[in-house]
Scaffold this motif. Structure first.
Motif, PDB file in Angstrom:
ATOM      1  N   UNK A   1       0.851  -1.196   0.000  1.00  0.00           N
ATOM      2  CA  UNK A   1       0.000   0.000   0.000  1.00  0.00           C
ATOM      3  C   UNK A   1       0.889   1.249   0.000  1.00  0.00           C
ATOM      4  N   UNK A   2       0.739   2.055  -1.054  1.00  0.00           N
ATOM      5  CA  UNK A   2       1.605   3.231  -1.193  1.00  0.00           C
ATOM      6  C   UNK A   2       0.835   4.547  -1.096  1.00  0.00           C
ATOM      7  N   UNK A   3      -0.419   4.547  -1.532  1.00  0.00           N
ATOM      8  CA  UNK A   3      -1.182   5.798  -1.546  1.00  0.00           C
ATOM      9  C   UNK A   3      -2.546   5.617  -0.893  1.00  0.00           C
ATOM     10  N   UNK A   4      -2.813   6.460   0.096  1.00  0.00           N
ATOM     11  CA  UNK A   4      -4.092   6.434   0.805  1.00  0.00           C
ATOM     12  C   UNK A   4      -4.813   7.750   0.525  1.00  0.00           C
ATOM     13  N   UNK A   5      -6.016   7.653  -0.008  1.00  0.00           N
ATOM     14  CA  UNK A   5      -6.819   8.850  -0.287  1.00  0.00           C
ATOM     15  C   UNK A   5      -7.784   9.111   0.861  1.00  0.00           C
ATOM     16  N   UNK A   6      -7.781  10.360   1.330  1.00  0.00           N
ATOM     17  CA  UNK A   6      -8.732  10.783   2.353  1.00  0.00           C
ATOM     18  C   UNK A   6      -9.521  11.973   1.815  1.00  0.00           C
ATOM     19  N   UNK A   7     -10.735  11.755   1.318  1.00  0.00           N
ATOM     20  CA  UNK A   7     -11.581  12.888   0.911  1.00  0.00           C
ATOM     21  C   UNK A   7     -12.025  13.638   2.165  1.00  0.00           C
ATOM     22  N   UNK A   8     -12.037  14.952   2.111  1.00  0.00           N
ATOM     23  CA  UNK A   8     -12.403  15.719   3.294  1.00  0.00           C
ATOM     24  C   UNK A   8     -13.325  16.884   2.964  1.00  0.00           C
ATOM     25  N   UNK A   9     -14.326  17.066   3.818  1.00  0.00           N
ATOM     26  CA  UNK A   9     -15.156  18.270   3.774  1.00  0.00           C
ATOM     27  C   UNK A   9     -14.861  19.132   4.995  1.00  0.00           C
ATOM     28  N   UNK A  10     -13.762  18.792   5.687  1.00  0.00           N
ATOM     29  CA  UNK A  10     -13.284  19.497   6.881  1.00  0.00           C
ATOM     30  C   UNK A  10     -14.213  19.315   8.085  1.00  0.00           C
ATOM     31  N   UNK A  11     -15.064  18.292   8.045  1.00  0.00           N
ATOM     32  CA  UNK A  11     -15.940  18.004   9.180  1.00  0.00           C
ATOM     33  C   UNK A  11     -15.203  17.152  10.204  1.00  0.00           C
ATOM     34  N   UNK A  12     -15.821  16.964  11.368  1.00  0.00           N
ATOM     35  CA  UNK A  12     -15.229  16.115  12.400  1.00  0.00           C
ATOM     36  C   UNK A  12     -15.146  14.675  11.920  1.00  0.00           C
ATOM     37  N   UNK A  13     -16.085  14.259  11.063  1.00  0.00           N
ATOM     38  CA  UNK A  13     -16.071  12.889  10.547  1.00  0.00           C
ATOM     39  C   UNK A  13     -14.864  12.673   9.633  1.00  0.00           C
ATOM     40  N   UNK A  14     -14.558  13.673   8.813  1.00  0.00           N
ATOM     41  CA  UNK A  14     -13.379  13.592   7.948  1.00  0.00           C
ATOM     42  C   UNK A  14     -12.101  13.616   8.771  1.00  0.00           C
ATOM     43  N   UNK A  15     -12.110  14.365   9.853  1.00  0.00           N
ATOM     44  CA  UNK A  15     -10.952  14.415  10.755  1.00  0.00           C
ATOM     45  C   UNK A  15     -10.700  13.033  11.377  1.00  0.00           C
ATOM     46  N   UNK A  16     -11.774  12.369  11.786  1.00  0.00           N
ATOM     47  CA  UNK A  16     -11.630  11.024  12.360  1.00  0.00           C
ATOM     48  C   UNK A  16     -11.031  10.065  11.342  1.00  0.00           C
ATOM     49  N   UNK A  17     -11.462  10.197  10.089  1.00  0.00           N
ATOM     50  CA  UNK A  17     -10.926   9.344   9.021  1.00  0.00           C
ATOM     51  C   UNK A  17      -9.444   9.618   8.798  1.00  0.00           C
ATOM     52  N   UNK A  18      -9.070  10.882   8.832  1.00  0.00           N
ATOM     53  CA  UNK A  18      -7.672  11.253   8.603  1.00  0.00           C
ATOM     54  C   UNK A  18      -6.777  10.710   9.710  1.00  0.00           C
ATOM     55  N   UNK A  26       1.612   5.250   8.523  1.00  0.00           N
ATOM     56  CA  UNK A  26       2.871   5.014   9.232  1.00  0.00           C
ATOM     57  C   UNK A  26       3.248   3.536   9.207  1.00  0.00           C
ATOM     58  N   UNK A  27       2.254   2.652   9.341  1.00  0.00           N
ATOM     59  CA  UNK A  27       2.534   1.217   9.334  1.00  0.00           C
ATOM     60  C   UNK A  27       2.942   0.727   7.943  1.00  0.00           C
ATOM     61  N   UNK A  28       2.393   1.345   6.905  1.00  0.00           N
ATOM     62  CA  UNK A  28       2.657   0.906   5.525  1.00  0.00           C
ATOM     63  C   UNK A  28       3.678   1.797   4.817  1.00  0.00           C
ATOM     64  N   UNK A  29       4.173   2.812   5.516  1.00  0.00           N
ATOM     65  CA  UNK A  29       5.082   3.781   4.882  1.00  0.00           C
ATOM     66  C   UNK A  29       4.446   4.359   3.623  1.00  0.00           C
ATOM     67  N   UNK A  30       3.201   4.780   3.769  1.00  0.00           N
ATOM     68  CA  UNK A  30       2.412   5.248   2.627  1.00  0.00           C
ATOM     69  C   UNK A  30       2.236   6.768   2.651  1.00  0.00           C
ATOM     70  N   UNK A  31       1.881   7.290   1.494  1.00  0.00           N
ATOM     71  CA  UNK A  31       1.587   8.716   1.329  1.00  0.00           C
ATOM     72  C   UNK A  31       0.085   8.932   1.467  1.00  0.00           C
ATOM     73  N   UNK A  79       5.798  13.187  10.223  1.00  0.00           N
ATOM     74  CA  UNK A  79       6.548  12.127   9.574  1.00  0.00           C
ATOM     75  C   UNK A  79       5.848  11.475   8.402  1.00  0.00           C
ATOM     76  N   UNK A  80       4.654  11.964   8.049  1.00  0.00           N
ATOM     77  CA  UNK A  80       3.899  11.393   6.929  1.00  0.00           C
ATOM     78  C   UNK A  80       3.897  12.369   5.759  1.00  0.00           C
ATOM     79  N   UNK A  81       4.109  11.859   4.565  1.00  0.00           N
ATOM     80  CA  UNK A  81       4.012  12.699   3.365  1.00  0.00           C
ATOM     81  C   UNK A  81       2.537  12.915   3.042  1.00  0.00           C
ATOM     82  N   UNK A  82       2.091  14.170   3.114  1.00  0.00           N
ATOM     83  CA  UNK A  82       0.693  14.500   2.856  1.00  0.00           C
ATOM     84  C   UNK A  82       0.627  15.540   1.736  1.00  0.00           C
ATOM     85  N   UNK A  83      -0.176  15.256   0.724  1.00  0.00           N
ATOM     86  CA  UNK A  83      -0.329  16.181  -0.391  1.00  0.00           C
ATOM     87  C   UNK A  83      -1.785  16.611  -0.495  1.00  0.00           C
TER      88      UNK A  83
END
Length: 274
Positions: A1-18, A26-31, A79-83
């Motif tokens: 696993x190299x890329x994890x997508x987190x769609x966000x509307x800036x809500x608390x629910x999106x924050x929990x997902x992030x 961190x476990x998968x060394x993913x972006x 420590x995580x690459x976030x774009x």
């Protein structure tokens, strides 16, 4: 696993997902690819596509960038690459297109669930993505704190078509050092003898050389209740299930066990499309 997508509307629910995505990254060394969709009225979208600058649009873009800047300061992202990405598109269509274009391996989405009339007629972006995404989708309902599932439920009929999604789930479980609880739900409409169900599941476990696992045949009135009750009984940290991706009338009349489970449990659910 190299890329994890987190769609966000800036809500608390999106924050929990992030937060959950950050721990997996961190476990998968993913972006992490953090995506915000701006759904604009047609006239504004036309103006943007023709290169025009509209004050209202520029305001929303700047507001999104400011919010991204605040998010990037969160300690759990150290420590995580976030774009960051901002797109002008309807959330559901945009997420699926972005996933394909950027070779995403996992989508992590927040949700508060839905029920009754809202569930039938409105649904949610998360529900639609779960139904049609070709990559696994992890749905997070609440702040999980330390997201490191140790008891994972994989509910299935263990047919040949489930082997591909199981491989993906096994990789995630291995990184989490989690126990895989294999379960078949027997209902009045899908009855199997204990011997037959056990033989199928044991052969499945042997084929994948599982070591930390259990096998259960659980009887219930319907599959959804069986999965949820079993997960609660063993205090599972994560439910893994697949979807056939039904759409249109087939989806409306047949429903989707996967989407119902996503809507009706507070536990994290990881879904795979067959």
């Amino acid at each position: 696993m190299k890329r994890i997508l987190v769609p966000t509307d800036f809500s608390i629910y999106a924050e929990n997902a992030l937060k959950a995505a950050a721990q997996l990254a961190k476990k998968h060394n993913a972006e992490i690819l953090l995506l915000h969709m701006l759904e604009l009225p047609n006239q504004m979208s036309d103006a943007i596509s023709s290169g025009k600058s509209i004050p209202e649009v520029m305001f929303f873009i700047q507001k999104a960038k400011d919010t991204f800047a605040e998010i990037f300061d969160r300690p759990y992202l150290d420590g995580i690459e976030v774009t960051e990405f901002i797109q002008f598109e309807k959330a559901f269509d945009g997420i699926l297109r972005f996933t394909q274009k950027n070779e995403v391996d996992l989508i992590v989405m927040g949700s508060h669930g839905s029920s009754g009339v809202e569930e039938i007629f409105i649904g949610s972006t998360t529900e639609k993505v779960v139904r049609l995404s070709d990559v696994p989708v992890l749905v997070i309902k609440k702040d999980e704190g330390e997201f490191s599932p140790k008891e994972i439920v994989f509910a299935s009929d263990f047919s040949n078509e489930t082997k591909v999604p199981f491989l993906k789930m096994k990789d995630i479980a291995s990184k989490l050092d989690a126990k895989i609880n294999l379960v078949t739900i027997c209902t009045p409409n899908s009855f199997k003898t204990t011997d037959a169900a056990t033989a199928t599941m044991e052969a499945f476990a042997h084929e994948f050389a599982l070591s930390n696992f259990s096998i259960t045949i659980y009887n219930e009135s319907n599959i959804e209740k069986g999965i949820l009750n079993f997960a609660n009984k063993i205090n599972a940290d994560l439910i893994c299930i697949y979807t056939h991706g039904r759409t249109g009338l087939a989806h409306f009349f047949n429903g989707s066990i996967t989407e119902d489970i996503v809507n009706h449990t507070q536990k994290p659910v990881l879904t795979f499309k067959l």
